[in-house]
Motif scaffolding. Structure first.
Motif, PDB file in Angstrom:
ATOM      1  N   GLU A 148       0.828  -1.204   0.000  1.00  0.00           N
ATOM      2  CA  GLU A 148       0.000   0.000   0.000  1.00  0.00           C
ATOM      3  C   GLU A 148       0.863   1.255   0.000  1.00  0.00           C
ATOM      4  O   GLU A 148       0.545   2.243  -0.663  1.00  0.00           O
ATOM      5  N   LEU A 149       1.956   1.217   0.745  1.00  0.00           N
ATOM      6  CA  LEU A 149       2.831   2.382   0.794  1.00  0.00           C
ATOM      7  C   LEU A 149       3.483   2.640  -0.557  1.00  0.00           C
ATOM      8  O   LEU A 149       3.619   3.793  -0.983  1.00  0.00           O
ATOM      9  N   ASP A 150       3.878   1.588  -1.249  1.00  0.00           N
ATOM     10  CA  ASP A 150       4.438   1.753  -2.591  1.00  0.00           C
ATOM     11  C   ASP A 150       3.429   2.440  -3.508  1.00  0.00           C
ATOM     12  O   ASP A 150       3.779   3.322  -4.302  1.00  0.00           O
ATOM     13  N   SER A 151       2.160   2.034  -3.396  1.00  0.00           N
ATOM     14  CA  SER A 151       1.108   2.629  -4.214  1.00  0.00           C
ATOM     15  C   SER A 151       0.900   4.100  -3.858  1.00  0.00           C
ATOM     16  O   SER A 151       0.747   4.958  -4.741  1.00  0.00           O
ATOM     17  N   ILE A 152       0.918   4.408  -2.557  1.00  0.00           N
ATOM     18  CA  ILE A 152       0.757   5.795  -2.119  1.00  0.00           C
ATOM     19  C   ILE A 152       1.919   6.649  -2.610  1.00  0.00           C
ATOM     20  O   ILE A 152       1.724   7.774  -3.091  1.00  0.00           O
ATOM     21  N   GLU A 153       3.135   6.126  -2.493  1.00  0.00           N
ATOM     22  CA  GLU A 153       4.312   6.858  -2.968  1.00  0.00           C
ATOM     23  C   GLU A 153       4.166   7.220  -4.445  1.00  0.00           C
ATOM     24  O   GLU A 153       4.501   8.326  -4.864  1.00  0.00           O
ATOM     25  N   HIS A 154       3.665   6.290  -5.222  1.00  0.00           N
ATOM     26  CA  HIS A 154       3.478   6.536  -6.654  1.00  0.00           C
ATOM     27  C   HIS A 154       2.474   7.666  -6.876  1.00  0.00           C
ATOM     28  O   HIS A 154       2.703   8.573  -7.686  1.00  0.00           O
ATOM     29  N   ASP A 155       1.367   7.637  -6.144  1.00  0.00           N
ATOM     30  CA  ASP A 155       0.321   8.643  -6.331  1.00  0.00           C
ATOM     31  C   ASP A 155       0.747  10.022  -5.836  1.00  0.00           C
ATOM     32  O   ASP A 155       0.277  11.047  -6.347  1.00  0.00           O
ATOM     33  N   LEU A 156       1.636  10.069  -4.853  1.00  0.00           N
ATOM     34  CA  LEU A 156       2.073  11.358  -4.312  1.00  0.00           C
ATOM     35  C   LEU A 156       2.924  12.148  -5.301  1.00  0.00           C
ATOM     36  O   LEU A 156       3.073  13.362  -5.157  1.00  0.00           O
ATOM     37  N   LYS A 157       3.467  11.478  -6.298  1.00  0.00           N
ATOM     38  CA  LYS A 157       4.310  12.165  -7.280  1.00  0.00           C
ATOM     39  C   LYS A 157       3.535  13.236  -8.043  1.00  0.00           C
ATOM     40  O   LYS A 157       4.126  14.182  -8.563  1.00  0.00           O
ATOM     41  N   ALA A 158       2.221  13.093  -8.101  1.00  0.00           N
ATOM     42  CA  ALA A 158       1.398  14.053  -8.841  1.00  0.00           C
ATOM     43  C   ALA A 158       1.001  15.260  -7.992  1.00  0.00           C
ATOM     44  O   ALA A 158       0.358  16.185  -8.498  1.00  0.00           O
ATOM     45  N   ILE A 159       1.385  15.273  -6.704  1.00  0.00           N
ATOM     46  CA  ILE A 159       0.988  16.346  -5.787  1.00  0.00           C
ATOM     47  C   ILE A 159       2.118  17.356  -5.646  1.00  0.00           C
ATOM     48  O   ILE A 159       3.266  16.989  -5.392  1.00  0.00           O
ATOM     49  N   ASP A 160       1.802  18.635  -5.822  1.00  0.00           N
ATOM     50  CA  ASP A 160       2.791  19.701  -5.656  1.00  0.00           C
ATOM     51  C   ASP A 160       2.814  20.180  -4.210  1.00  0.00           C
ATOM     52  O   ASP A 160       1.768  20.308  -3.568  1.00  0.00           O
ATOM     53  N   GLY A 161       4.020  20.472  -3.713  1.00  0.00           N
ATOM     54  CA  GLY A 161       4.158  21.024  -2.368  1.00  0.00           C
ATOM     55  C   GLY A 161       4.348  19.947  -1.323  1.00  0.00           C
ATOM     56  O   GLY A 161       3.578  18.983  -1.265  1.00  0.00           O
ATOM     57  N   GLY A 162       5.389  20.112  -0.503  1.00  0.00           N
ATOM     58  CA  GLY A 162       5.716  19.099   0.488  1.00  0.00           C
ATOM     59  C   GLY A 162       4.618  18.849   1.504  1.00  0.00           C
ATOM     60  O   GLY A 162       4.287  17.701   1.805  1.00  0.00           O
ATOM     61  N   LEU A 163       4.036  19.922   2.047  1.00  0.00           N
ATOM     62  CA  LEU A 163       2.985  19.751   3.044  1.00  0.00           C
ATOM     63  C   LEU A 163       1.738  19.141   2.416  1.00  0.00           C
ATOM     64  O   LEU A 163       1.063  18.315   3.037  1.00  0.00           O
ATOM     65  N   PHE A 187       7.849   1.540  11.527  1.00  0.00           N
ATOM     66  CA  PHE A 187       7.871   1.754  10.081  1.00  0.00           C
ATOM     67  C   PHE A 187       7.221   3.077   9.712  1.00  0.00           C
ATOM     68  O   PHE A 187       7.827   3.956   9.088  1.00  0.00           O
ATOM     69  N   PHE A 188       5.966   3.281  10.127  1.00  0.00           N
ATOM     70  CA  PHE A 188       5.250   4.487   9.734  1.00  0.00           C
ATOM     71  C   PHE A 188       5.772   5.726  10.446  1.00  0.00           C
ATOM     72  O   PHE A 188       5.752   6.816   9.888  1.00  0.00           O
ATOM     73  N   ARG A 189       6.236   5.571  11.679  1.00  0.00           N
ATOM     74  CA  ARG A 189       6.808   6.722  12.382  1.00  0.00           C
ATOM     75  C   ARG A 189       8.049   7.222  11.644  1.00  0.00           C
ATOM     76  O   ARG A 189       8.223   8.431  11.437  1.00  0.00           O
ATOM     77  N   MET A 190       8.909   6.302  11.234  1.00  0.00           N
ATOM     78  CA  MET A 190      10.116   6.677  10.499  1.00  0.00           C
ATOM     79  C   MET A 190       9.757   7.303   9.155  1.00  0.00           C
ATOM     80  O   MET A 190      10.329   8.318   8.742  1.00  0.00           O
ATOM     81  N   TYR A 191       8.794   6.710   8.488  1.00  0.00           N
ATOM     82  CA  TYR A 191       8.367   7.205   7.180  1.00  0.00           C
ATOM     83  C   TYR A 191       7.828   8.636   7.280  1.00  0.00           C
ATOM     84  O   TYR A 191       8.223   9.529   6.526  1.00  0.00           O
ATOM     85  N   LEU A 192       6.924   8.867   8.240  1.00  0.00           N
ATOM     86  CA  LEU A 192       6.321  10.191   8.389  1.00  0.00           C
ATOM     87  C   LEU A 192       7.333  11.227   8.871  1.00  0.00           C
ATOM     88  O   LEU A 192       7.323  12.371   8.413  1.00  0.00           O
ATOM     89  N   ALA A 193       8.212  10.836   9.795  1.00  0.00           N
ATOM     90  CA  ALA A 193       9.222  11.769  10.289  1.00  0.00           C
ATOM     91  C   ALA A 193      10.151  12.202   9.160  1.00  0.00           C
ATOM     92  O   ALA A 193      10.531  13.377   9.061  1.00  0.00           O
ATOM     93  N   ASP A 194      10.496  11.265   8.290  1.00  0.00           N
ATOM     94  CA  ASP A 194      11.363  11.607   7.161  1.00  0.00           C
ATOM     95  C   ASP A 194      10.648  12.548   6.195  1.00  0.00           C
ATOM     96  O   ASP A 194      11.233  13.505   5.687  1.00  0.00           O
ATOM     97  N   MET A 195       9.361  12.288   5.954  1.00  0.00           N
ATOM     98  CA  MET A 195       8.590  13.192   5.098  1.00  0.00           C
ATOM     99  C   MET A 195       8.553  14.596   5.687  1.00  0.00           C
ATOM    100  O   MET A 195       8.705  15.594   4.981  1.00  0.00           O
ATOM    101  N   LEU A 196       8.359  14.681   6.999  1.00  0.00           N
ATOM    102  CA  LEU A 196       8.302  15.985   7.662  1.00  0.00           C
ATOM    103  C   LEU A 196       9.635  16.723   7.564  1.00  0.00           C
ATOM    104  O   LEU A 196       9.663  17.945   7.373  1.00  0.00           O
ATOM    105  N   GLU A 197      10.732  15.991   7.688  1.00  0.00           N
ATOM    106  CA  GLU A 197      12.049  16.620   7.549  1.00  0.00           C
ATOM    107  C   GLU A 197      12.210  17.204   6.149  1.00  0.00           C
ATOM    108  O   GLU A 197      12.757  18.303   5.977  1.00  0.00           O
TER     109      GLU A 197
END
Length: 208
Positions: free
Chosen positions: A81-96, A141-151
Motif C-alpha cells: 500500500e505504501l508503494d502505491s501511495i508513494e506513486h500517487d504522491l508524485k502528482a501532488i505539488d508542495g511538500g505539506l 515503520f510508519f513513524r520513520m516514514y512520516l518523520a522523514d517526510m516531515l524533515e
C-alpha cells in the motif's frame, strides 16, 4: 538510502524475506486469501498449506507459527500500500500537500483493504491486542516514514517548531484511532471527512 528503503528495513526487522523462494510467496498469498475469506481465528496453518499446495511441515519450516505468518502477511500488505501511495504522491505539488495527502490515502485505503474489513467484522476482539503487542514493527515503520517526510517538508516550507518525531507520532496515533474506531464524524470510509481532518486539524498544527 530512500525513506522507503529505510522504513522498509524497520518494517521487516526480525523477519527474513528470502529472495526467489516461490514457496514462501505461495504461503503468504495463501495466507492472505484465507485470512480475507475466513478471518484469522478460523484459519489454520494446515488450511494455508493446503491452499498453497504444500505440506504442513514445509509451511512450518518457513513460519514458526500462525502468528508469525499473520504478521508477515500484514506487513507485506502495508508495504504494498505504501508503494502505491508513494506513486500517487508524485502528482501532488508542495511538500505539506504531499504529507497531508499521504495521511488521507493511508487512512482511506487501509480502511478499504479487504483484510482490514475482515478483521473488523470477524476478528474485532483480536485487533487491538494484536496491533499493540505484536505489530510494533509497523509502528516504527510508519513513524520513520512520516518523520522523514516531515524533515523533507521543513526544507521546502516553514513548519511548526514541534519536533518531526512528535508530529509523526501524532499523525500515526490519529490514523490508528480512526481505523480502530471508525464510527463518528471522522469516519475513514468518508474521504471528505478524512480530508477535513487533514486540512482543518493537521495543516494548522503543522504550520504552527
Amino acid at each position: 538510502m530512500s525513506r522507503i528503503t529505510a522504513a522498509s528495513n524497520a518494517l521487516l526487522q526480525g523477519f527474513e524475506l528470502p529472495e526467489g523462494d516461490k514457496t514462501y510467496v505461495k504461503i503468504l498469498d495463501a495466507g492472505l486469501a484465507l485470512f480475507i475469506e475466513f478471518g484469522l481465528r478460523r484459519t489454520t496453518m494446515e488450511d494455508v498449506a493446503n491452499r498453497a499446495g504444500i505440506g504442513r511441515a514445509t509451511a512450518y519450516r518457513r513460519f514458526a507459527d500462525k502468528d508469525q505468518l499473520i504478521q508477515v502477511v500484514i506487513l507485506r500488505e502495508a508495504k504494498r500500500e505504501l508503494d502505491s501511495i508513494e506513486h500517487d504522491l508524485k502528482a501532488i505539488d508542495g511538500g505539506l500537500n504531499r504529507l497531508l495527502e499521504s495521511f488521507v490515502l493511508a487512512v482511506t485505503r487501509a480502511h478499504a483493504h479487504p483484510l482490514w474489513r475482515r478483521l473488523l467484522t470477524s476478528d474485532s476482539e483480536m485487533i487491538l491486542p494484536f496491533f499493540t503487542q505484536k505489530i510494533w514493527q509497523m509502528m516504527a515503520f510508519f513513524r520513520m516514514y512520516l518523520a522523514d517526510m516531515l524533515e523533507r517538508v521543513k526544507k521546502e516550507e516553514k513548519l511548526s517548531d514541534l519536533s518531526t518525531e512528535f508530529m509523526a507520532e501524532l499523525m500515526l496515533r490519529l490514523m490508528q484511532s480512526m481505523l480502530l474506531s471508525p464510527e463518528g464524524v471522522m469516519n475513514p470510509n468518508d474521504e471528505a471527512a478524512v480530508r477535513k481532518v487533514a486540512e482543518e486539524c493537521l495543516r494548522p498544527l503543522m504550520k504552527g
